[in-house]
Design a protein around this motif. Structure first.
Motif, mmCIF file in Angstrom:
data_model
loop_
_atom_site.group_PDB
_atom_site.id
_atom_site.type_symbol
_atom_site.label_atom_id
_atom_site.label_comp_id
_atom_site.label_asym_id
_atom_site.label_seq_id
_atom_site.Cartn_x
_atom_site.Cartn_y
_atom_site.Cartn_z
ATOM 1 N N THR A 1 0.809 -1.229 0.000
ATOM 2 C CA THR A 1 0.000 0.000 0.000
ATOM 3 C C THR A 1 0.833 1.266 0.000
ATOM 4 N N ASN A 2 2.097 1.200 0.376
ATOM 5 C CA ASN A 2 2.938 2.405 0.405
ATOM 6 C C ASN A 2 3.949 2.403 -0.737
ATOM 7 N N ASP B 1 3.706 3.262 -4.840
ATOM 8 C CA ASP B 1 2.876 3.725 -5.950
ATOM 9 C C ASP B 1 3.641 3.528 -7.252
ATOM 10 N N TYR C 1 7.622 -1.986 4.032
ATOM 11 C CA TYR C 1 6.392 -2.009 3.243
ATOM 12 C C TYR C 1 5.185 -2.300 4.134
ATOM 13 N N THR C 2 4.059 -1.747 3.735
ATOM 14 C CA THR C 2 2.784 -2.048 4.388
ATOM 15 C C THR C 2 1.872 -2.733 3.384
#
Length: 526
Positions: free
Chosen positions: A86-87, A89, A121-122
């Motif tokens: 999610t983090n 892009d 990372y999430t």
């Protein structure tokens, strides 16, 4: 005016038409230019197409575009989950920088394969696939443009080693740096080929070759296992087949080790004997097994039955221990069961029973000591009734003896005889033999002194699984006393003898009288 106006209108219309056509051409050109752009379509969605095979079974490497036929043994029933980072892009250049250098450790999915952890990372909650089908295929979709950590989150029990977690980007850069089948285009439907080390449950059989207790190697347990197929880059960490024996069994040993029916070189493995008997492959043996994917290995364990448990049934289950490791084979792999869970076989059972026979006097049912017996197998061991049992073969040895003698209580004790056996299915939690009793034949070979050995000394014996209570008997065998010459003590013969004795005494008396008179002259003159 109208005519002029009409002419002006026509020219204007023509001009407007040309302008419209030009505008249309510009629009088409712009559309074509947009369609030919090599940039990522940030609004697109894609999918991860999963092809699941056993490690080392593929004949060729797969490609992300799915154009290569890989072959291989499919693995059914495996579920994967794609966790979006999610983090990160992927519509930005910064997200791609260094992404190729991210190392995904084996534990990136967490101890439960559902708790992803990878650096800073999430992740979201993940999108799961359906279970792989009989062809080993499934997919995860739709997936927006992003990077995903893919974890194997569910698998059948035959899967020993889960597929390593891996990263997938949607889209995938299908260029020469990533795949030999590159066409330079971004792939939005990405084919992946995660592999498993699949360990099929080994199978176990049972065979009793000697029906009396404490006979060497009288029970054999053949265990058959499939050698897993593993990746070229991996090696076997250990491969051990072990059989922990029930307390009623003893002297565990190994009769043979075969691969596809041929003996395995004894230098490849170590045998451990005793209450837990095992075969463990050494470094050279593990390297050899790697070259034999999907081969059938059979280890035959043997043991002897020492005692009859109260219920008569002795259970047995063996275990296969196998694991892989990246890189080379360990220098000193374990050759006895490691402290790791193994894959059990189906359960097998044998059943046994003792025999208590009462030896008595036929006239008064009192105990007789000193009668000797042998026991034989019956021609029809599982007849509905043992009443007509016929002996076959040689006398059966129990505890090393083939003769059993009645003691001071008239008891003939046979410590244990085989009743039945059964190999259960892999899904059977409990296994019971089909028969609860077996027919034998008891043969009296010597009667106690003063008693008659029956003309037909064969007596049917029914042995029931379990231990006979001390106060009970499975059978009673009477003996009749020997016949002797009849004594002349009563009846006509006795009376005649007394009469003859009386006459003899009278004659003796008369004779003495005559002798006395002849010796006395005075008496003679009178």
């Amino acid at each position: 005016m109208r005519t002029t106006s009409h002419g002006l209108g026509s020219r204007a219309a023509a001009a407007l038409g040309m302008m419209a056509l030009a505008a249309t051409g510009l629009s088409l050109a712009a559309t074509a230019q947009a369609a030919d752009l090599a940039n990522i379509d940030t609004g697109a969605t894609g999918s991860i197409l999963i092809h699941k095979h056993e490690a080392g079974s593929q004949s060729a490497n797969g490609t992300p575009d799915g154009q290569t036929t890989t072959g291989g043994d499919p693995v059914e029933g495996v579920v994967f989950t794609a966790y979006r980072i999610t983090n990160l892009d992927l519509t930005t250049q910064a997200a791609w920088d260094g992404l190729a250098d991210v190392a995904v450790p084996a534990d990136a999915c967490g101890s439960d394969n559902r708790s992803p952890q990878l650096g800073s990372y999430t992740f979201d909650t993940g999108t799961a696939s359906a279970a792989t089908d009989a062809s080993g295929e499934t997919s995860i979709n739709p997936l927006p443009v992003a990077a995903y950590l893919v974890c194997e989150t569910s698998a059948p029990s035959t899967v020993k080693t889960a597929a390593a977690p891996f990263l997938v980007t949607i889209p995938f850069p299908n260029n020469a740096a990533n795949t030999a089948s590159a066409d330079g285009n971004w792939l939005y439907d990405v084919n992946v080929y995660p592999k498993n080390v699949v360990v099929e449950a080994p199978t176990k059989g049972v065979n009793v070759t000697a029906n009396g207790l404490n006979t060497d190697d009288q029970v054999s347990f053949p265990v058959t296992a499939k050698v897993p197929s593993i990746a070229d880059t991996d090696s076997f960490k250990y491969f051990v087949v072990s059989d922990p024996l029930d307390s009623s069994l003893s002297d565990g040993n190994v009769a043979s080790v075969k691969l596809n029916g041929s003996d395995v070189d004894a230098s490849y493995y170590t045998v451990t004997t005793g209450q837990t008997v095992s075969v463990g492959f050494n470094r050279a043996g593990l390297a050899y097994l790697k070259t034999q994917p999907n081969a059938q290995i059979e280890v035959v364990f043997t043991a002897k039955t020492g005692t009859v448990p109260s219920g008569g049934i002795i259970e047995n289950t063996a275990t296969l221990y196998v694991d892989t490791t990246p890189g080379d084979t360990p220098d000193e792999p374990p050759v006895t069961p490691p402290d790791e869970p193994g894959t059990p076989t189906n359960k097998v059972v044998t059943s046994w029973g003792d025999a208590r026979v009462s030896k008595v006097d036929a006239d008064n049912s009192k105990a007789l000591q000193g009668a000797t017996f042998q026991v034989y197998n019956a021609a029809d061991p599982y007849a509905t009734s043992c009443d007509n049992a016929v002996k076959v073969g040689d006398p059966i040895a129990v505890n090393g003896a083939t003769e059993f003698t009645s003691d001071g209580d008239g008891l003939v004790f046979i410590a244990g005889l085989f009743v039945d056996q059964k190999a259960g299915a892999a899904t059977d939690e409990s296994v019971a033999p089909e028969h609860t009793q077996r027919c034998y034949v008891l043969v009296e070979t010597a009667a106690p002194a003063g008693y008659v050995l029956p003309s037909d000394a064969d007596t049917p014996l029914t042995v029931t699984a379990g231990v006979t209570a001390a106060a009970d008997y499975d059978l009673s065998v009477p003996n009749t006393k020997q016949n002797v010459p009849q004594l002349p003590l009563t009846g006509a013969n006795g009376a005649l003898l007394m009469m003859l004795l009386g006459v003899a005494f009278v004659m003796i008396g008369v004779g003495r009288a005559f002798v006395s008179r002849s010796k006395n002259p005075a008496a003679s003159q009178d």
